[in-house]
Design an enzyme around this catalytic site. Structure first.
Site, PDB file in Angstrom:
ATOM      1  N   HIS A  93      28.315  17.639  -1.175  1.00 56.69           N
ATOM      2  CA  HIS A  93      28.991  17.177   0.267  1.00 56.69           C
ATOM      3  C   HIS A  93      30.154  17.790   0.124  1.00 56.69           C
ATOM      4  O   HIS A  93      30.923  17.840  -1.060  1.00 56.69           O
ATOM      5  CB  HIS A  93      28.824  15.559   0.140  1.00 56.69           C
ATOM      6  CG  HIS A  93      27.637  14.967   0.134  1.00 56.69           C
ATOM      7  ND1 HIS A  93      26.782  14.825  -0.861  1.00 56.69           N
ATOM      8  CD2 HIS A  93      26.850  14.752   1.250  1.00 56.69           C
ATOM      9  CE1 HIS A  93      25.689  14.195  -0.405  1.00 56.69           C
ATOM     10  NE2 HIS A  93      25.718  14.057   0.914  1.00 56.69           N
ATOM     11  N   ASP A  97      26.450  18.983   2.920  1.00 58.55           N
ATOM     12  CA  ASP A  97      26.107  18.079   4.090  1.00 58.55           C
ATOM     13  C   ASP A  97      27.396  17.332   4.545  1.00 58.55           C
ATOM     14  O   ASP A  97      28.623  17.267   3.516  1.00 58.55           O
ATOM     15  CB  ASP A  97      25.318  16.877   3.481  1.00 58.55           C
ATOM     16  CG  ASP A  97      23.971  17.468   3.409  1.00 58.55           C
ATOM     17  OD1 ASP A  97      23.753  18.722   3.635  1.00 58.55           O
ATOM     18  OD2 ASP A  97      22.907  16.706   3.041  1.00 58.55           O
ATOM     19  N   ASP A  98      27.686  16.748   5.634  1.00 55.36           N
ATOM     20  CA  ASP A  98      28.515  15.750   6.165  1.00 55.36           C
ATOM     21  C   ASP A  98      29.991  16.476   6.577  1.00 55.36           C
ATOM     22  O   ASP A  98      31.016  15.852   6.818  1.00 55.36           O
ATOM     23  CB  ASP A  98      28.898  14.758   5.080  1.00 55.36           C
ATOM     24  CG  ASP A  98      27.717  13.920   4.793  1.00 55.36           C
ATOM     25  OD1 ASP A  98      26.665  14.097   5.665  1.00 55.36           O
ATOM     26  OD2 ASP A  98      27.776  13.086   3.747  1.00 55.36           O
ATOM     27  N   HIS A 114      23.042  18.571  11.097  1.00 56.01           N
ATOM     28  CA  HIS A 114      22.916  17.176  10.033  1.00 56.01           C
ATOM     29  C   HIS A 114      23.092  16.026  11.047  1.00 56.01           C
ATOM     30  O   HIS A 114      23.734  15.026  10.673  1.00 56.01           O
ATOM     31  CB  HIS A 114      23.935  17.049   9.126  1.00 56.01           C
ATOM     32  CG  HIS A 114      23.781  15.996   7.832  1.00 56.01           C
ATOM     33  ND1 HIS A 114      22.390  15.884   7.318  1.00 56.01           N
ATOM     34  CD2 HIS A 114      24.349  15.311   7.396  1.00 56.01           C
ATOM     35  CE1 HIS A 114      22.563  15.351   6.457  1.00 56.01           C
ATOM     36  NE2 HIS A 114      23.755  14.666   6.355  1.00 56.01           N
ATOM     37  N   HIS A 151      25.438  11.127  12.570  1.00 53.91           N
ATOM     38  CA  HIS A 151      25.194  10.870  11.311  1.00 53.91           C
ATOM     39  C   HIS A 151      24.324   9.692  11.272  1.00 53.91           C
ATOM     40  O   HIS A 151      24.715   8.820  10.258  1.00 53.91           O
ATOM     41  CB  HIS A 151      26.185  11.056  10.143  1.00 53.91           C
ATOM     42  CG  HIS A 151      25.746  11.048   8.864  1.00 53.91           C
ATOM     43  ND1 HIS A 151      25.397   9.843   8.022  1.00 53.91           N
ATOM     44  CD2 HIS A 151      25.615  12.097   7.989  1.00 53.91           C
ATOM     45  CE1 HIS A 151      25.164  10.368   6.820  1.00 53.91           C
ATOM     46  NE2 HIS A 151      25.239  11.685   6.728  1.00 53.91           N
TER      47      HIS A 151
END
Length: 819
Positions: free
Chosen positions: A258, A106-107, A157, A161
């Site tokens: 991540h 993620d991210d 995602h 965010h």
């Protein structure tokens, strides 16, 4: 003075303009349309950039806070598999196949950590799924292309965010759509995989989260949660990450890690150890789609989506670049402002010490010879009596020449009716202020001349004070100290501040640096022969005073500032009138700067003007005002999207610098600092008006349009003394605008605004009065077309003015000229 050239042949550069005709002024209105479009575009880009970068942003997964009730979440979802499909209808879930691990990240993408993660996966021949953040995709589209090229899957995602459960439905749709377009533009694919931020496992879902999943399901998304959270975002250490990511038993797992959002060195190290360990235990690795048996969750994007995605990426990248540029320009403007403040304050202190201190130089023997005072006048009936009577009250011998330039309000008749000895009235057809000054210059009988506007009142000692520097034979002109008389209201106070702080501090600096660019038309003194050698006052620019002063400097003469020579002048009393006046001043200054640009490469006094005066004007009166909007735009941007306390602090620091400059300047001028209370308000109206004037002037100059003369409306604020010889009294209902006359310890015998006592003969007139305000004067057209940037280049001397035939100024003008 070796560098002073004297020629008898007239200069083609100083000759009157030979353009004829009645060509109308073409105001370049298009630039305002372009400027408006630019402002709207810039504002949109900044709003979008601020929203995407500063409203939310990538943060730790535990910041969303406690969850609410979960009664609306179906039981089969709460206790089902991590992949949730058809949430808006009959929701069903899917589990990962046994002994299968789907690594998810993620991210990202992150320019430092994503490539390292990809390298680890490539070395181990493992494919994973990357849930990307839209803003990072925009910033690093090449990483998204590498992810797809390496055979990994893409999921979204969100764009910024945020916690989707806290957003309105339209914001959720915007977040998903923008991210999808960014992926389509970067890699040419679209994806059905979604992982909402701050939502990891099924048992963490509450009613608000379920509403998000239902809306996403309606849009065709499949939600991918996780069964194991490595919690690498906490950076607990490699061993701890390994322990949390390692499955217990043979059940299939979706592991969340991540590749962006911070330091991911522990993640990379743990991943390098995790993959060989799980392979040794018999696990295989797959993407989410393969792990649950989904059919092609990632597909090629349509042509339209790809183009829209590319456009979105370019717009947001342009916004990033714009914010960066604005930041650089803001710091540049701040540095230039601080530099100017330091330079003018240091120069003002040294100037005062040289003039007033023990080491102060003396000009020489007292100058007592008579002076010719030239008063050009066009429709000045409201203030001409006050001006003439104040000149007669001088404690220095003067002859007064009033040149009526075709007035239609009886200005000349009024002055003649006063029957004041020593006052001559010359009438001529309307030809403009330069022509009127040349008429007076030809008619003058004294070696020294003082030029004064028809709306200006002198103190009794002003003439005597302003001519004393002529004891130095190097001095060719002297600038006096013009003060605003009508200081009532905010606009009057702001102009009063500008005159004292802006103009007078600059004049002290120019005097010290020997590069004075302007002797103001309101109060200036000259050697008559120096002006005649130049060919008189030139009409090639709208700032004839600046053009004349620069010509004197280039001819080798020294131009100085005498702050004790005080004159009181009317300032515009409306924003419209102020705009017209400053527009003409600024445009005329640009013309004069371009005309005398050759001084940049000359030596002596001309070189000082060029490399000191012109460079100063370019930096602080042209470029700095052009940068001023950047400061305002960035301040608004900072208040909305950045730290407002920091922005307000910077604004107060900037204001403090201005206040300190104002206090010192007011002290130097002997003025009460009371009006400085309005300085903060000046930043919200007056400052914007001034930099818009500069923008308009620059566009006008670049477009080659010629600006017509514009006359300021007179208000009759000045008051004239009683003529003891004629018994003429001021009207009993005349109202005076109060203003202090205590600057430089002015003597109390003369008070231009207070009702004085008895005056002796013509040297001490009595009260001031105002005459009826004339009808508004419509500005008249300046003939001929004009190319502002094609001013004459090389300066080639000071031809004498042609003999004057009397009271009519010869010239090519066919339309009335005004001031």
């Amino acid at each position: 003075m070796s560098d002073r050239r004297r020629r008898n042949a007239p200069s083609r550069h100083n000759a009157p303009s030979r353009r004829r005709g009645r060509t109308g002024q073409v105001t370049p209105r298009t630039h305002w349309l372009l400027l408006s479009v630019f402002v709207v575009t810039l504002s949109t880009a900044l709003l979008l950039q601020g929203y995407t970068h500063h409203m939310f942003g990538v943060t730790s997964d535990d910041v969303a806070g406690a969850r609410g009730r979960s009664g609306a979440v179906p039981a089969q979802v709460t206790h089902g598999g991590p992949v949730i499909a058809n949430a808006a209808g009959s929701a069903h879930t899917a589990r990962v196949k046994a002994r299968t691990v789907a690594l998810t990240f993620d991210d990202g993408p992150d320019p430092r950590w994503t490539p390292r993660v990809l390298d680890v996966l490539r070395r181990n021949h493992v494919h994973a799924t990357f849930f990307v953040v839209g803003t990072e995709v925009v910033a690093h589209p090449e990483l998204v292309r590498r992810i797809v090229a390496d055979g990994h899957q893409i999921g979204i995602h969100t764009f910024t965010h945020p916690d989707l459960s806290r957003l309105a439905p339209w914001q959720r749709s915007l977040e998903l759509r923008e991210t999808q377009l960014a992926v389509a533009g970067a890699a040419g694919v679209t994806t059905a995989l979604l992982r909402p931020p701050f939502t990891v496992r099924n048992d963490m879902l509450d009613d608000a989260d379920w509403a998000v999943l239902k809306q996403a399901g309606t849009a065709g998304y499949v939600t991918v949660l996780a069964t194991r959270d490595a919690e690498d975002w906490r950076r607990p250490g490699t061993d701890r990450i390994l322990a949390r990511a390692t499955p217990h038993g043979s059940a299939g797992q979706i592991v969340v890690m991540h590749d962006g959002g911070g330091d991911r060195s522990q993640t990379v190290a743990a991943l390098s150890a995790l993959i060989p360990r799980l392979k040794a235990q018999g696990f295989r690795f797959a993407t989410v789609g393969d792990a649950v048996g989904m059919a092609a969750p990632v597909r090629h994007a349509g042509f339209g989506d790809h183009l829209q995605g590319l456009a979105l990426i370019k717009v947001l990248q342009a916004g990033d670049w714009t914010v960066w540029l604005l930041g650089v320009l803001m710091y540049a403007a701040g540095a230039v402002s601080v530099l100017r403040a330091v330079v003018v304050l240091v120069a003002a202190r040294r100037h005062r010490r040289l003039r007033k201190g023990r080491r102060g130089r003396r000009w020489g023997a007292a100058v007592t010879e008579p002076v010719s005072v030239i008063v050009p006048a066009y429709n000045e009936s409201a203030g001409i009596e006050a001006a003439v009577r104040s000149l007669l009250a001088s404690d220095h011998p003067v002859e007064i020449i009033v040149v009526d330039d075709g007035s239609t309000d009886g200005t000349a008749d009024l002055v003649e009716a006063l029957r004041l000895p020593g006052v001559r009235v010359i009438r001529q057809e309307n030809a403009g202020k330069p022509a009127a000054l040349n008429t007076g210059l030809t008619a003058a009988t004294c070696d020294l001349v003082v030029m004064v506007d028809g709306d200006t009142v002198f103190e009794p000692e002003t003439v005597r004070t302003i001519v004393q520097p002529f004891a130095d034979p190097r001095v060719g002109a002297v600038s006096g100290n013009a003060k605003v008389v009508n200081r009532g209201g905010l606009l009057g106070r702001w102009q009063h501040i500008e005159y004292v702080v802006g103009f007078n501090l600059d004049r002290r600096l120019f005097d010290l640096a020997e590069c004075m660019p302007t002797v103001p038309g309101a109060v200036g003194a000259f050697r008559r022969q120096a002006l005649l050698d130049l060919g008189g006052v030139n009409d090639a620019t709208l700032a004839e005073d600046t053009d004349l002063t620069m010509a004197l400097c280039r001819d080798g003469w020294r131009v100085v500032y005498e702050e004790g020579a005080v004159a009181w002048t009317e300032a515009p009393a409306s924003l419209n009138a102020l705009w017209r006046q400053r527009y003409r001043w600024c445009y005329g200054t640009l013309q004069a700067m371009w005309k005398h640009r050759g001084a940049l490469v000359q030596r002596g006094a001309a070189g000082k003007l060029g490399r000191r005066g012109l460079v100063y004007l370019l930096l602080f009166q042209v470029l700095l005002p052009l940068l001023a909007p950047v400061v305002d735009v960035f301040a608004l941007y900072g208040l909305v999207f950045l730290d407002p306390l920091r922005i307000i602090g910077l604004w107060f620091a900037f204001l403090l610098v201005q206040l300190l400059m104002g206090l010192y300047a007011f002290r130097l001028d002997g003025e009460s600092p009371g009006p400085l209370w309005s300085l903060p308000l000046q930043q919200f109206v007056y400052r914007q008006l001034m930099y818009l004037v500069v923008i308009q002037s620059v566009f006008t100059a670049v477009s080659g349009s010629r600006l017509r003369w514009q006359r300021m409306e007179r208000y009759g604020s000045l008051r004239a003394p009683t003529d003891a010889g004629t018994g003429r009294q001021a009207p009993p209902d005349a109202v005076a605008e109060p203003a202090p006359y205590d600057a430089f310890q002015q003597p109390g015998t003369y008070d231009a605004l207070q009702q004085p006592g008895t005056y002796d003969a013509l040297q001490q007139p009595g009260t001031y009065g105002t005459l009826q305000q004339p009808a508004p004067y419509g500005t008249l057209q300046q003939p001929g077309t004009y190319d502002a940037l094609q001013q004459p280049g090389t300066y080639d001397g000071r031809p004498p003015v042609a003999p004057h035939p009397g009271h009519r100024q010869p010239g090519p003008y066919e339309t009335p000229q005004s001031y």
